[in-house]
Design an enzyme around this catalytic site. Structure first.
Site, PDB file in Angstrom:
ATOM      1  N   ASP A 108       0.795  -1.235   0.000  1.00  0.00           N
ATOM      2  CA  ASP A 108       0.000   0.000   0.000  1.00  0.00           C
ATOM      3  C   ASP A 108       0.820   1.273   0.000  1.00  0.00           C
ATOM      4  OD1 ASP A 108      -2.571  -1.181  -0.037  1.00  0.00           O
ATOM      5  OD2 ASP A 108      -2.270  -1.793   2.037  1.00  0.00           O
ATOM      6  N   ASP A 167      -6.742  -4.695  -5.771  1.00  0.00           N
ATOM      7  CA  ASP A 167      -6.416  -3.332  -5.321  1.00  0.00           C
ATOM      8  C   ASP A 167      -4.976  -2.939  -5.703  1.00  0.00           C
ATOM      9  OD1 ASP A 167      -8.080  -5.023  -3.762  1.00  0.00           O
ATOM     10  OD2 ASP A 167      -8.175  -3.592  -2.125  1.00  0.00           O
TER      11      ASP A 167
HETATM   12  N1  GLY Z   1      -7.416  -1.668  -0.499  1.00  0.00           N
HETATM   13  C1  GLY Z   1      -8.331  -2.025   0.503  1.00  0.00           C
HETATM   14  C2  GLY Z   1      -9.728  -1.677   0.200  1.00  0.00           C
HETATM   15  O1  GLY Z   1     -10.091  -1.297  -0.882  1.00  0.00           O
HETATM   16  O2  GLY Z   1     -10.536  -1.799   1.115  1.00  0.00           O
END
Ligand code: GLY
Length: 387
Positions: A108, A167
């Site tokens: 992330d 994601d």
């Molecule tokens: N990347 C985590 C979410 O979209 O909740």
């Protein structure tokens, strides 16, 4: 009485449909500016906004995956308003994250640094923002597993040795940006490899996407296809579909590879007929009690921003018109009373009604920092479109 009520409701709907986009922008950015100043005043130096529930703000540590979105929101407000007070707050909140470029326990860092330092550099051109972008991209690239061709998303666990979530497409933007800024073609090669392997493995025949794939890190075999935040392993979790739409649109913008444009269009064309009339998706397209399920404003905001950009990239005029129309519908819905907070309410967040994780029973029907960020980005992007 009922007739008067219906007539008033119809009039309000008409007013919101006919509000000029300049007026909508000014109205929303005024709310956003006020909320951001209030948020900054209440926020301690070692945390970032996470959500607001039952009248209480919940903040996150700086290493939390969402920590870049409040700085990003400030940069979006600055872009729209040129407000010097917001500029100072944006710089202060971004600098709080200087240490996260050393974080290497999850993917992330791409979200975190691109929305904060990336936007800081794009807004100001000041080279002081560059070292963190460089270090963070290097850390992210360090998670690449050459034998599998992907960047590992989360730490290994008993459930998933080498998990990759859809994601993760979003984190590639930091690699592409750093590749160009610092002349590091290897970062582009890693991003393209991840996007190609994800395109091959992560999508079903109808272009919906699984949420989590578990890979065999030694050879890239796919071991499991599951969900973490969706209704079921086989369902289409809305935010996952939004990340896919945005991710391939962004990869086409950055690389010019036609296969990414085709994938973005495939996802978009799957989404358009499945979205509700007001454009804001239920939290999962396959949630069993639709229309009694919760909406997810964050997925609507991410899609809106992606649809605006895709409308400028597709070569098909009819598709361009359809993507733009959907983006406008989503922005208008989010800018109505149901979703847009009044200044001083909603824990200083801008949008209401997002969903973090229903299976995890966390952040359900609450404001979320990334909904705010992508919503303002969508508005700013829409303002760059030619008539
Ligand atoms: N990347 C985590 C979410 O979209 O909740």
């Amino acid at each position: 009485m009922r007739k008067i009520f219906l007539a008033t409701a119809a009039l309000l709907a008409l007013v919101s449909c006919t509000e000029k986009f300049d007026d909508l922008t000014a109205r929303v950015m005024d709310v956003a500016r006020q909320q951001c100043i209030l948020m900054d005043e209440r926020l301690a130096d070692n945390v970032m906004p996470k959500t607001f529930k039952d009248g209480i703000n919940e903040d996150s540590p700086l290493k939390w995956w969402c920590s870049g979105f409040f700085p990003g929101t400030l940069w979006e407000v600055y872009q729209a308003t040129g407000d010097e007070e917001i500029l100072a707050i944006a710089a202060k909140q971004t600098l709080k994250l200087s240490g996260i470029c050393h974080e290497d326990t999850h993917h992330d860092i791409g979200f975190q640094v691109n929305s904060s330092f990336g936007n800081a550099y794009r807004a100001t051109g000041d080279p002081c923002w560059l070292p963190v972008i460089d270090s963070a991209a290097t850390k992210l690239a360090g998670r690449f597993i050459p034998a599998a061709g992907i960047i590992q998303s989360w730490k290994s666990s008993k459930k998933w040795d080498c998990p990759v979530i859809i994601d993760n497409m979003m984190n590639l933007e930091l690699l592409e940006y750093a590749s160009k800024l610092f002349d590091k073609p290897q970062l582009d090669a890693i991003a393209c490899s991840h996007a190609d392997v994800t395109m091959k493995n992560h999508f079903r025949d109808d272009y919906t996407t699984w949420h989590v794939l578990a890979y065999d890190r030694s050879n890239g075999d796919v071991i499991k296809k599951q969900t973490h935040q969706g209704y079921s392993d086989d369902s289409a979790w809305s935010r996952g579909q939004a990340w896919a739409l945005y991710g391939y649109t962004m990869m086409y913008r950055e690389t010019g590879h036609e296969r990414y444009l085709a994938q973005a269009e495939n996802v978009a064309d799957m989404l358009l007929p499945r979205l509700p009339g007001d454009g804001i998706p239920y939290w999962d397209f396959d949630a069993p009690k639709i229309p009694k399920e919760l909406r997810d404003a964050s997925a609507g905001a991410i899609m809106a921003s992606a649809f605006v950009e895709l409308s400028t990239l597709t070569k098909d005029k009819a598709k361009s018109k359809a993507y733009r129309k959907m983006a406008l519908r989503q922005i208008r819905t989010l800018s109505g009373k149901e979703y847009l907070a009044a200044p001083g309410e909603n824990g200083c967040f801008i949008l209401k009604h997002s969903v973090g994780s229903i299976p995890g029973n966390s952040e359900v029907d609450v404001p979320l920092s990334y909904a705010d960020y992508y919503y303002l980005e969508a508005i700013n992007r829409f303002n760059t479109l030619e008539d």
